[in-house]
Design an enzyme around this catalytic site. Sequence first.
Site, PDB file in Angstrom:
ATOM      1  N   ASP A 296       0.166  -1.303  31.278  1.00 13.56           N
ATOM      2  CA  ASP A 296       1.268  -2.379  29.817  1.00 13.56           C
ATOM      3  C   ASP A 296       1.552  -3.426  30.783  1.00 13.56           C
ATOM      4  O   ASP A 296       1.583  -4.570  30.192  1.00 13.56           O
ATOM      5  CB  ASP A 296       2.501  -1.147  29.500  1.00 13.56           C
ATOM      6  CG  ASP A 296       3.441  -2.178  28.886  1.00 13.56           C
ATOM      7  OD1 ASP A 296       3.035  -2.383  28.179  1.00 13.56           O
ATOM      8  OD2 ASP A 296       4.792  -2.451  30.165  1.00 13.56           O
ATOM      9  N   MET A 325       6.702  -3.743   4.866  1.00 15.02           N
ATOM     10  CA  MET A 325       6.494  -4.391   6.347  1.00 15.02           C
ATOM     11  C   MET A 325       6.964  -5.576   6.517  1.00 15.02           C
ATOM     12  O   MET A 325       7.924  -6.176   6.918  1.00 15.02           O
ATOM     13  CB  MET A 325       4.932  -4.337   5.896  1.00 15.02           C
ATOM     14  CG  MET A 325       4.715  -2.847   6.351  1.00 15.02           C
ATOM     15  SD  MET A 325       4.627  -2.620   7.618  1.00 15.02           S
ATOM     16  CE  MET A 325       3.861  -3.203   8.367  1.00 15.02           C
ATOM     17  N   ASP A 344       9.853 -13.853  -1.673  1.00 20.32           N
ATOM     18  CA  ASP A 344       9.030 -12.830  -2.647  1.00 20.32           C
ATOM     19  C   ASP A 344       9.643 -13.263  -4.444  1.00 20.32           C
ATOM     20  O   ASP A 344      10.445 -14.489  -4.508  1.00 20.32           O
ATOM     21  CB  ASP A 344       9.960 -11.585  -2.764  1.00 20.32           C
ATOM     22  CG  ASP A 344       9.037 -10.504  -3.102  1.00 20.32           C
ATOM     23  OD1 ASP A 344       8.308  -9.430  -2.405  1.00 20.32           O
ATOM     24  OD2 ASP A 344       8.480 -10.870  -4.233  1.00 20.32           O
ATOM     25  N   VAL A 401       1.448  -9.646   1.875  1.00 24.27           N
ATOM     26  CA  VAL A 401       1.847  -8.974  -0.089  1.00 24.27           C
ATOM     27  C   VAL A 401       0.278  -7.990   0.049  1.00 24.27           C
ATOM     28  O   VAL A 401       0.526  -7.346   1.015  1.00 24.27           O
ATOM     29  CB  VAL A 401       1.619 -10.292  -0.452  1.00 24.27           C
ATOM     30  CG1 VAL A 401       2.299 -11.637  -0.945  1.00 24.27           C
ATOM     31  CG2 VAL A 401       0.113 -10.712  -0.559  1.00 24.27           C
ATOM     32  N   LYS A 408      -4.586 -12.022  -1.924  1.00 22.62           N
ATOM     33  CA  LYS A 408      -4.407 -12.444   0.008  1.00 22.62           C
ATOM     34  C   LYS A 408      -4.598 -13.868  -0.134  1.00 22.62           C
ATOM     35  O   LYS A 408      -4.173 -14.703  -0.037  1.00 22.62           O
ATOM     36  CB  LYS A 408      -5.302 -11.137   0.774  1.00 22.62           C
ATOM     37  CG  LYS A 408      -3.586 -10.208   1.249  1.00 22.62           C
ATOM     38  CD  LYS A 408      -4.266  -9.503   2.600  1.00 22.62           C
ATOM     39  CE  LYS A 408      -3.161  -8.393   2.522  1.00 22.62           C
ATOM     40  NZ  LYS A 408      -1.999  -8.746   3.576  1.00 22.62           N
ATOM     41  N   SER A 430      -4.143  -4.751   7.393  1.00 18.26           N
ATOM     42  CA  SER A 430      -4.244  -3.612   7.858  1.00 18.26           C
ATOM     43  C   SER A 430      -5.835  -3.155   8.554  1.00 18.26           C
ATOM     44  O   SER A 430      -5.679  -2.551   9.062  1.00 18.26           O
ATOM     45  CB  SER A 430      -3.829  -1.920   7.809  1.00 18.26           C
ATOM     46  OG  SER A 430      -4.752  -1.936   6.338  1.00 18.26           O
ATOM     47  N   HIS A 451      -0.794  -7.783  12.801  1.00 19.46           N
ATOM     48  CA  HIS A 451      -0.904  -6.952  12.185  1.00 19.46           C
ATOM     49  C   HIS A 451       0.109  -5.689  12.696  1.00 19.46           C
ATOM     50  O   HIS A 451      -0.284  -5.860  13.734  1.00 19.46           O
ATOM     51  CB  HIS A 451      -2.591  -6.041  12.583  1.00 19.46           C
ATOM     52  CG  HIS A 451      -2.389  -4.248  11.391  1.00 19.46           C
ATOM     53  ND1 HIS A 451      -3.172  -3.404  12.211  1.00 19.46           N
ATOM     54  CD2 HIS A 451      -1.880  -4.131  10.903  1.00 19.46           C
ATOM     55  CE1 HIS A 451      -3.088  -2.400  11.972  1.00 19.46           C
ATOM     56  NE2 HIS A 451      -1.829  -2.365  10.602  1.00 19.46           N
ATOM     57  N   ASN A 454       3.876   0.373  10.880  1.00 18.76           N
ATOM     58  CA  ASN A 454       5.340   1.055  10.316  1.00 18.76           C
ATOM     59  C   ASN A 454       5.569   1.969  11.103  1.00 18.76           C
ATOM     60  O   ASN A 454       5.112   3.433  11.074  1.00 18.76           O
ATOM     61  CB  ASN A 454       4.663   0.560   8.557  1.00 18.76           C
ATOM     62  CG  ASN A 454       6.261   1.266   7.900  1.00 18.76           C
ATOM     63  OD1 ASN A 454       7.283   0.822   8.137  1.00 18.76           O
ATOM     64  ND2 ASN A 454       6.168   1.662   6.930  1.00 18.76           N
ATOM     65  N   GLU A 463      -0.464  -5.999  16.056  1.00 19.77           N
ATOM     66  CA  GLU A 463      -2.195  -7.118  17.097  1.00 19.77           C
ATOM     67  C   GLU A 463      -2.577  -7.678  15.929  1.00 19.77           C
ATOM     68  O   GLU A 463      -2.176  -8.317  15.314  1.00 19.77           O
ATOM     69  CB  GLU A 463      -3.329  -6.129  16.121  1.00 19.77           C
ATOM     70  CG  GLU A 463      -3.926  -4.125  16.880  1.00 19.77           C
ATOM     71  CD  GLU A 463      -5.274  -4.123  15.819  1.00 19.77           C
ATOM     72  OE1 GLU A 463      -6.224  -3.338  16.400  1.00 19.77           O
ATOM     73  OE2 GLU A 463      -4.794  -3.283  14.733  1.00 19.77           O
ATOM     74  N   ASN A 501      -7.653   0.632  13.493  1.00 21.10           N
ATOM     75  CA  ASN A 501      -7.692   1.175  12.389  1.00 21.10           C
ATOM     76  C   ASN A 501      -9.385   1.635  11.948  1.00 21.10           C
ATOM     77  O   ASN A 501      -9.454   2.770  12.410  1.00 21.10           O
ATOM     78  CB  ASN A 501      -7.084   0.824  10.687  1.00 21.10           C
ATOM     79  CG  ASN A 501      -5.868   0.585  10.365  1.00 21.10           C
ATOM     80  OD1 ASN A 501      -4.892   1.624  10.706  1.00 21.10           O
ATOM     81  ND2 ASN A 501      -5.100   0.076  10.060  1.00 21.10           N
TER      82      ASN A 501
END
Length: 719
Positions: A296, A325, A344, A401, A408, A430, A451, A454, A463, A501
């Site tokens: 860390d 998010m 938005d 989005v 995107k 993600s 990234h 949640n 990330e 991921n």
Amino acid sequence: MLYKSDSFEVSFLKENIAEFKFCVAGSVNTLSQKTLSDCAAALKELAANTDIKGMIFTSDKEHFIIGADIFEFLPTFTKPEEELVVWIKNATDVFDAIEDLPFPTLSAINGMALGGGCEWALATDYRVASETAKMGLPEVKLGIMPGFGGTVRLPRIIGADNAMMWITSGAENRAADALKVGAFDAVVSADKLLESSVSTLELAIAGKLDWQAKRNVKLQPLKLNRVEQGMSFAMAEGMVMGKTKGHYPAPVMAVRTIKAAANCTRDEAMAIENANFAKLARTPEAAAQTGIFLADQYIKGKARKFAKHSDVEIKQAAVLGAGIMGGGIAYQSAYKGTPIIMKDIQQDALDLGMGEASKLLGAKVKRGHMPMEKMLATLSKIKPTLNESDLQSANIIVEAVVENPKVKQAVLADLEKNMPEGTVLTSNTSTICIDLLAEALDKPENFCGMHFFNPVPKMPLVEIIRGAKTSDKTINAVVDYALKLGKSPIVVNDCPGFFVNRVLFPYFAGFSKLVVEGANFAKVDKVMENVFGWPMGPAYLLDVVGIDTAFHCTGVMADGFPERMARADKDPVTIFANEKRFGQKNKAGFYKYETDRRGRLKKSHDETAIELLSPITDAPKEFDKQEIIDRCMIPMINEVLLCLQEGIVASPQEADMALVYGVGFPPFRGGAFRYLDQTGLANFVAAADKYAHLGAIYQVSEQTRKWAEEGRVFYKVEG
């Protein structure tokens, strides 16, 4: 000047009151072995000085003492247990010497008093703190327990139950809470700290406060009868075992140490603490958890270097998309002090985002952790808007989005066309390749991935994904912003799924193969939680992530890595996605969910899930616990190794912290590379070879095989 060393100086503050001021070189005060040695010499000399009638311990820094210098102490933990006991006793003798001074003593605590700093304060007769002070014993987070008298003094000062709560949680306790239980004798405003400390000590010197009686409590057995002891320690050990599932020996050892010393004098109790600390320091869990601490520090240091070179001053941020998010990002930015525009195309979404921020802040107000004025000030830092022109003032924009590359690309291209020169553009994606999204941009050098995980307020990892054309300037700015959000940013290179991921979905694939072969998914979850130590088993995690999200991501990963990650013909996730069982979000997935009295979702068995899976699964079959672990973990660790070999992630430290912070890899195992070091890379290869017939996700690379033959370890063993 009564005494001076590199770490502290002692002089008369007022008449016969001496001030022992810590002034360690650097930004914080820590206790090194040299500092403790110098303190031992100083205390011996000061104890013999008859002109001193009382002593105040102070700090010249923002914090009192934040603990021992772990970087220096770690190599000591590799010593034989007998040597460790001698070493730790020499250290605790210094703290005993503080307690045995022939005059009243007081710690004036500003800021943090943690670990050894807390134990130093406990050794003094009185503790006066500023309103912003915090006190705690976080050693269990390093796989050890307090070793400078914390298990001896704290129970005798605040009671065994409170002390065990403090020690086993490793929590930092606010000044008001510490005052309530008696850890602090007084809490005052920072500008009154020294004045109040002197006044308290003068009362003790004058005999108006009985400092000797207060000290004597710490030298005697605990004031609990046998029945009270039995109830208290049994309950504490049961609670600790329930929370840790037996994976973390440190909090259990701390409870047992306090129990064993309950009827002992200080010196007898200290000997028990010395012996048990030495045992803990040599455990694999201590090596893993201290390894996490060091990793860390490594990633934080690397992030600070990126941020230091940033020439983009982020005064205003923006997030496009007010969903879960986007709303979380807006809340986090405002809470940490950077104003943010939340854009938005639907007013309902903006209302939802602002409502979520209000709920999160309201909870802090309710718990007494934030005044109402600060809540309102924080909310005012979020500007909800339907107008794209409001984005013009932003220095950085986070696109958040829907996870669809075409959508995107269109949104990013439009943003780039309309945003001012020098604005940094990021995408909270993600799995979608940054280079693919960058194809829509004229200036891909100003773009990278950001990234978030949640729920954004709780998950520490971000990330930062570098595309092929991303500039260093962009990376530096985005890392700087992530740090401002209070996050732990890790820079990775681009590929489908990036790092976290990419390695998570082979884990899910290994799990799915087990289910198809007849494994009971609930039993797999129990093994992965109770034996391996994951906070959630794979079925439960898929429900939390969202079956629809997992189905989408599986498709992206299959396109990116068709040999290893092609979508299986028989796939539980596909079955549930087609049945619109999306997990927790609609209360049906592998499990069914109901809301409990506290408003939390509680999972339970769902026979419908079993019936839906029956067409693709073999007859029920029992699997050995180790086989379940191997078949889930080998694909993940295989992919982790490939990511290091391919340069997707730069170091074992970054990989391990990404797994711990991003997906909850069990801290007591220290991350994938620490786990490999403890099990042995050659043993891992042998286990993988055993299952190589199951497919490419179990087949190790030639580089991995070569490393195993060379006896590769990923972390240097100190000693």
